[in-house]
Scaffold this motif. Sequence first.
Motif, PDB file in Angstrom:
ATOM      1  N   LEU A 136       0.718   4.069  -2.815  1.00 33.37           N
ATOM      2  CA  LEU A 136       0.646   5.452  -2.519  1.00 33.37           C
ATOM      3  C   LEU A 136       1.626   6.367  -2.902  1.00 33.37           C
ATOM      4  O   LEU A 136       1.276   7.627  -3.515  1.00 33.37           O
ATOM      5  CB  LEU A 136       0.155   5.595  -0.964  1.00 33.37           C
ATOM      6  CG  LEU A 136      -0.070   6.849  -0.478  1.00 33.37           C
ATOM      7  CD1 LEU A 136      -1.444   7.449  -1.180  1.00 33.37           C
ATOM      8  CD2 LEU A 136      -0.218   6.863   1.056  1.00 33.37           C
ATOM      9  N   THR A 172       0.844  -1.089  -0.053  1.00 30.88           N
ATOM     10  CA  THR A 172       0.078   0.026  -0.033  1.00 30.88           C
ATOM     11  C   THR A 172       0.882   1.280   0.018  1.00 30.88           C
ATOM     12  O   THR A 172       0.512   2.397  -0.760  1.00 30.88           O
ATOM     13  CB  THR A 172      -0.928   0.117   1.282  1.00 30.88           C
ATOM     14  OG1 THR A 172      -1.651  -1.263   1.312  1.00 30.88           O
ATOM     15  CG2 THR A 172      -1.553   1.230   1.323  1.00 30.88           C
ATOM     16  N   ASP A 218       1.097   6.923  -6.573  1.00 29.72           N
ATOM     17  CA  ASP A 218       0.022   7.876  -6.882  1.00 29.72           C
ATOM     18  C   ASP A 218       0.388   9.238  -6.486  1.00 29.72           C
ATOM     19  O   ASP A 218       0.033  10.025  -7.110  1.00 29.72           O
ATOM     20  CB  ASP A 218      -1.044   7.339  -6.052  1.00 29.72           C
ATOM     21  CG  ASP A 218      -2.422   7.930  -6.662  1.00 29.72           C
ATOM     22  OD1 ASP A 218      -3.222   7.620  -7.123  1.00 29.72           O
ATOM     23  OD2 ASP A 218      -2.685   9.023  -5.693  1.00 29.72           O
ATOM     24  N   LYS A 230      -9.480  12.039   3.628  1.00 33.41           N
ATOM     25  CA  LYS A 230      -9.054  11.740   2.221  1.00 33.41           C
ATOM     26  C   LYS A 230      -8.554  10.494   2.127  1.00 33.41           C
ATOM     27  O   LYS A 230      -7.776  10.038   1.202  1.00 33.41           O
ATOM     28  CB  LYS A 230      -7.796  12.758   1.986  1.00 33.41           C
ATOM     29  CG  LYS A 230      -8.376  14.262   2.169  1.00 33.41           C
ATOM     30  CD  LYS A 230      -6.958  14.967   1.573  1.00 33.41           C
ATOM     31  CE  LYS A 230      -7.441  16.603   1.971  1.00 33.41           C
ATOM     32  NZ  LYS A 230      -6.272  17.474   1.632  1.00 33.41           N
ATOM     33  N   TRP A 231      -9.235   9.399   2.908  1.00 37.28           N
ATOM     34  CA  TRP A 231      -8.451   8.028   2.769  1.00 37.28           C
ATOM     35  C   TRP A 231      -9.175   6.995   1.805  1.00 37.28           C
ATOM     36  O   TRP A 231      -8.949   5.761   2.038  1.00 37.28           O
ATOM     37  CB  TRP A 231      -8.376   7.718   4.362  1.00 37.28           C
ATOM     38  CG  TRP A 231      -9.858   7.101   4.921  1.00 37.28           C
ATOM     39  CD1 TRP A 231     -10.872   7.280   4.465  1.00 37.28           C
ATOM     40  CD2 TRP A 231      -9.887   6.839   6.565  1.00 37.28           C
ATOM     41  NE1 TRP A 231     -11.925   6.898   5.368  1.00 37.28           N
ATOM     42  CE2 TRP A 231     -11.192   6.765   6.645  1.00 37.28           C
ATOM     43  CE3 TRP A 231      -9.040   6.978   7.518  1.00 37.28           C
ATOM     44  CZ2 TRP A 231     -11.663   6.350   7.947  1.00 37.28           C
ATOM     45  CZ3 TRP A 231      -9.723   6.645   8.640  1.00 37.28           C
ATOM     46  CH2 TRP A 231     -10.983   6.239   8.877  1.00 37.28           C
ATOM     47  N   GLU A 232     -10.240   7.553   1.207  1.00 34.15           N
ATOM     48  CA  GLU A 232     -11.123   6.476   0.553  1.00 34.15           C
ATOM     49  C   GLU A 232      -9.915   5.773  -0.563  1.00 34.15           C
ATOM     50  O   GLU A 232     -10.221   4.442  -0.734  1.00 34.15           O
ATOM     51  CB  GLU A 232     -12.337   7.137  -0.232  1.00 34.15           C
ATOM     52  CG  GLU A 232     -13.310   7.296   0.537  1.00 34.15           C
ATOM     53  CD  GLU A 232     -13.805   6.082   1.522  1.00 34.15           C
ATOM     54  OE1 GLU A 232     -13.968   5.043   0.881  1.00 34.15           O
ATOM     55  OE2 GLU A 232     -13.977   6.204   2.537  1.00 34.15           O
ATOM     56  N   LYS A 233      -9.056   6.578  -1.134  1.00 34.93           N
ATOM     57  CA  LYS A 233      -8.191   5.902  -1.980  1.00 34.93           C
ATOM     58  C   LYS A 233      -7.109   5.079  -1.342  1.00 34.93           C
ATOM     59  O   LYS A 233      -6.881   4.093  -1.947  1.00 34.93           O
ATOM     60  CB  LYS A 233      -7.379   7.071  -2.678  1.00 34.93           C
ATOM     61  CG  LYS A 233      -6.383   6.712  -3.868  1.00 34.93           C
ATOM     62  CD  LYS A 233      -5.637   7.853  -4.464  1.00 34.93           C
ATOM     63  CE  LYS A 233      -6.675   8.440  -5.409  1.00 34.93           C
ATOM     64  NZ  LYS A 233      -5.963   9.386  -6.472  1.00 34.93           N
ATOM     65  N   ASN A 270       0.403  12.215  -9.182  1.00 34.28           N
ATOM     66  CA  ASN A 270      -0.903  13.148  -9.110  1.00 34.28           C
ATOM     67  C   ASN A 270      -0.735  14.219  -7.941  1.00 34.28           C
ATOM     68  O   ASN A 270      -1.759  15.122  -8.250  1.00 34.28           O
ATOM     69  CB  ASN A 270      -2.157  12.153  -8.843  1.00 34.28           C
ATOM     70  CG  ASN A 270      -2.529  11.228  -9.702  1.00 34.28           C
ATOM     71  OD1 ASN A 270      -2.223  11.407 -10.960  1.00 34.28           O
ATOM     72  ND2 ASN A 270      -2.675  10.033  -9.295  1.00 34.28           N
ATOM     73  N   HIS A 296      -8.802   1.859  -0.948  1.00 40.30           N
ATOM     74  CA  HIS A 296      -8.748   1.003  -2.379  1.00 40.30           C
ATOM     75  C   HIS A 296      -7.498   0.337  -2.354  1.00 40.30           C
ATOM     76  O   HIS A 296      -7.506  -0.658  -2.797  1.00 40.30           O
ATOM     77  CB  HIS A 296      -9.105   2.108  -3.411  1.00 40.30           C
ATOM     78  CG  HIS A 296      -8.818   1.406  -4.883  1.00 40.30           C
ATOM     79  ND1 HIS A 296      -9.781   0.569  -5.258  1.00 40.30           N
ATOM     80  CD2 HIS A 296      -7.720   1.450  -5.623  1.00 40.30           C
ATOM     81  CE1 HIS A 296      -9.452   0.151  -6.237  1.00 40.30           C
ATOM     82  NE2 HIS A 296      -8.310   0.784  -6.579  1.00 40.30           N
ATOM     83  N   PHE A 297      -6.525   1.090  -2.157  1.00 43.10           N
ATOM     84  CA  PHE A 297      -5.249   0.455  -2.398  1.00 43.10           C
ATOM     85  C   PHE A 297      -4.980  -0.945  -1.216  1.00 43.10           C
ATOM     86  O   PHE A 297      -4.443  -1.845  -1.760  1.00 43.10           O
ATOM     87  CB  PHE A 297      -4.030   1.526  -2.123  1.00 43.10           C
ATOM     88  CG  PHE A 297      -3.837   2.420  -2.896  1.00 43.10           C
ATOM     89  CD1 PHE A 297      -4.107   2.180  -4.332  1.00 43.10           C
ATOM     90  CD2 PHE A 297      -3.349   3.656  -2.531  1.00 43.10           C
ATOM     91  CE1 PHE A 297      -3.716   3.074  -5.066  1.00 43.10           C
ATOM     92  CE2 PHE A 297      -3.287   4.751  -3.530  1.00 43.10           C
ATOM     93  CZ  PHE A 297      -3.335   4.532  -4.937  1.00 43.10           C
TER      94      PHE A 297
END
Length: 358
Positions: A40, A36, A43, A102-105, A47, A108-109
Amino acid sequence: MSFKISCQGAISIRDVADFLWDKVSSAMFSAVWNKTAIDLADDMRSNTPAFNGNRSNLERYILISLAEDENFDNYHRYIHFPRDYFKSYIKKQVENFCSTQKWEKLKHFVRCSSESFKADILTAIHESTVATKTGNGSVSMWLDEFCQHLGHRLTLPRGDLKSIEHQEIKDIEFLKEAVIRAVEGPRSPTLQTSELDWAGTAMKEVVPKVQKMLSDQLSGCWKQCPFCMAICTNTVAGHTGDHSVPFHRSKAVNGWSWHKTDNFSIDFCTSAVASDNYFLLNDGRSFPYKTYRLAGGEHATWSITPDMDDKPYWKWFVCRFKDQLEEKYNKRFSDKGEIPHVWRKIHKEEVIADLKKL
């Protein structure tokens, strides 16, 4: 549990499966969070605007952030301990990403990594069973095969399973089914039932790893200009050739003053090396700025190009933090060090806009 198994002799297949899953889930916990963290970091590197370039790009965002916050102590840390400040800035950005808002992504990881590792474990269970049955092997052989299949994905020391390797289990197929039920059961080594616990685990397991990865990727040369403390922008630590930076600062940022006065020296390095002025070293030797390299040491390793076109950022900084600089260095912006009136007309919004154009 290991001690109990070693002492009590024959146990149920379910106990063996539960013991094995405890060991596997512990290894999976670490592996999932490690994966993860990698996902992250990738990502954020792609981004997050501050991280999707080189270190000079990151420094630009740091300078914007410093101007927006207007905190002199943070500026002091950035100027005098840049490497530590960069790390703390990266850590703060990662923590913000992993915050409860902001932890939804991030979730997902974690889910993707968890499912991927579970799939590997289930595959290892099936393949170990086939190999053991084909070889008419025992539980010990099954464990050997299982650890071997998982070796490239999970750290599962074979020695940790010695307490169950001599169990008298004849039905390997039954063992397989019991382990599968344990793996597919409701317990998860990563996704906690409590949101608060999950967030705490994310902060503990992910943030330090991502911070280190991004810090390493966005590192480079950390040498600082001997006059103004600007950081060399070369992306390679220990690089060959001269140190350099596209934009120098007012020497007042580093506390320089005129000889035998308490007047700050406010000119920029790039204008100083075009002047007829001299600078004095701590050992009493003086050198013309135009031939600063003759001073040796760090001075000889820097390339400072004469340029009278100074950027507004550090002019604004000197004006904004005039009192703090005077107190910090026990010097004054007076006489030869008087701040030009035109500098005082520079606004924060102007310097931020100038940085955003770069």
